[in-house]
Design a protein around this motif. Structure first.
Motif, PDB file in Angstrom:
ATOM      1  N   GLU A  41      44.247 129.480  53.533  1.00 16.16           N
ATOM      2  CA  GLU A  41      45.526 130.850  52.682  1.00 16.16           C
ATOM      3  C   GLU A  41      47.021 131.601  53.701  1.00 16.16           C
ATOM      4  O   GLU A  41      46.156 131.027  54.521  1.00 16.16           O
ATOM      5  CB  GLU A  41      44.808 131.514  51.869  1.00 16.16           C
ATOM      6  N   ILE A  42      47.811 131.631  53.155  1.00 18.78           N
ATOM      7  CA  ILE A  42      49.123 131.672  53.936  1.00 18.78           C
ATOM      8  C   ILE A  42      49.456 133.025  53.256  1.00 18.78           C
ATOM      9  O   ILE A  42      49.328 133.751  52.163  1.00 18.78           O
ATOM     10  CB  ILE A  42      50.212 130.647  53.342  1.00 18.78           C
ATOM     11  N   THR A  43      49.942 134.220  54.568  1.00 15.81           N
ATOM     12  CA  THR A  43      50.153 135.474  53.762  1.00 15.81           C
ATOM     13  C   THR A  43      51.032 135.348  54.958  1.00 15.81           C
ATOM     14  O   THR A  43      51.091 135.157  56.422  1.00 15.81           O
ATOM     15  CB  THR A  43      48.694 136.461  53.987  1.00 15.81           C
ATOM     16  N   PHE A  44      51.682 137.028  54.251  1.00 15.44           N
ATOM     17  CA  PHE A  44      52.511 137.169  55.232  1.00 15.44           C
ATOM     18  C   PHE A  44      53.188 139.071  55.630  1.00 15.44           C
ATOM     19  O   PHE A  44      53.218 139.809  56.244  1.00 15.44           O
ATOM     20  CB  PHE A  44      54.594 137.247  55.160  1.00 15.44           C
ATOM     21  N   ASP A  45      51.168 139.077  55.590  1.00 15.54           N
ATOM     22  CA  ASP A  45      50.753 140.917  55.201  1.00 15.54           C
ATOM     23  C   ASP A  45      49.997 140.749  56.175  1.00 15.54           C
ATOM     24  O   ASP A  45      48.287 139.749  56.161  1.00 15.54           O
ATOM     25  CB  ASP A  45      50.175 141.085  54.390  1.00 15.54           C
ATOM     26  N   PRO A  46      49.885 141.406  57.813  1.00 14.01           N
ATOM     27  CA  PRO A  46      50.417 141.631  58.784  1.00 14.01           C
ATOM     28  C   PRO A  46      52.332 140.450  58.590  1.00 14.01           C
ATOM     29  O   PRO A  46      51.433 139.312  58.827  1.00 14.01           O
ATOM     30  CB  PRO A  46      50.254 142.306  59.627  1.00 14.01           C
ATOM     31  N   PRO A  47      52.883 141.302  59.273  1.00 19.49           N
ATOM     32  CA  PRO A  47      53.955 139.915  60.048  1.00 19.49           C
ATOM     33  C   PRO A  47      53.481 139.096  61.362  1.00 19.49           C
ATOM     34  O   PRO A  47      52.989 139.810  62.017  1.00 19.49           O
ATOM     35  CB  PRO A  47      55.068 139.799  59.383  1.00 19.49           C
ATOM     36  N   TRP A  48      53.698 138.069  60.979  1.00 25.39           N
ATOM     37  CA  TRP A  48      53.553 137.389  62.168  1.00 25.39           C
ATOM     38  C   TRP A  48      54.427 138.098  63.464  1.00 25.39           C
ATOM     39  O   TRP A  48      55.950 138.290  63.096  1.00 25.39           O
ATOM     40  CB  TRP A  48      53.330 136.266  62.362  1.00 25.39           C
ATOM     41  N   SER A  49      53.992 138.681  64.490  1.00 29.97           N
ATOM     42  CA  SER A  49      54.874 138.873  65.817  1.00 29.97           C
ATOM     43  C   SER A  49      54.788 138.470  67.221  1.00 29.97           C
ATOM     44  O   SER A  49      53.144 138.214  66.688  1.00 29.97           O
ATOM     45  CB  SER A  49      54.878 140.875  65.952  1.00 29.97           C
TER      46      SER A  49
END
Length: 107
Positions: free
Chosen positions: A84-92
């Motif tokens: 599953e792909i998530t952007f929460d939290p965004p990668w940093s």
């Protein structure tokens, strides 16, 4: 009698496999890069991986999750794998390991 597999040992095997997958733009594996947020293994040896990409517009957005899924499914004890792909939290860059930062000359 069915063989019992230690899910912790299987988790370690999964992490080893994840460390063989590299972001094509950055010479660091996706685990050390901090793209893997969670690895879950249930008692049926089904694996769920929660991961992110360096950006929503990442050129490998279509292929990298499939590569992760295929490599995890190639582990003998794994019955199924889902990414599953998530952007929460965004990668940093803060999510990168010390090893990755050292490799990229950021330390």
């Amino acid at each position: 009698m069915e063989q019992v597999i230690d899910t912790n040992l299987l988790g370690e095997e999964i992490v080893k496999k994840l460390k063989t997958i590299y972001d094509p733009e950055i010479p660091v594996d996706i685990y050390e890069l901090g793209l893997i947020y969670d690895v879950m293994v249930n008692e049926d040896y089904e694996v769920k991986i929660l991961m992110t990409l360096t950006s929503p517009n990442c050129p490998v957005a279509e292929t990298l999750p499939l590569e992760v899924e295929e490599k995890i499914k190639s582990i003998e004890q794994v019955k199924d794998a889902d990414v599953e792909i998530t952007f929460d939290p965004p990668w940093s860059k803060d999510l990168m390991s010390e090893e990755a930062k050292l490799e990229l000359g950021m330390l």
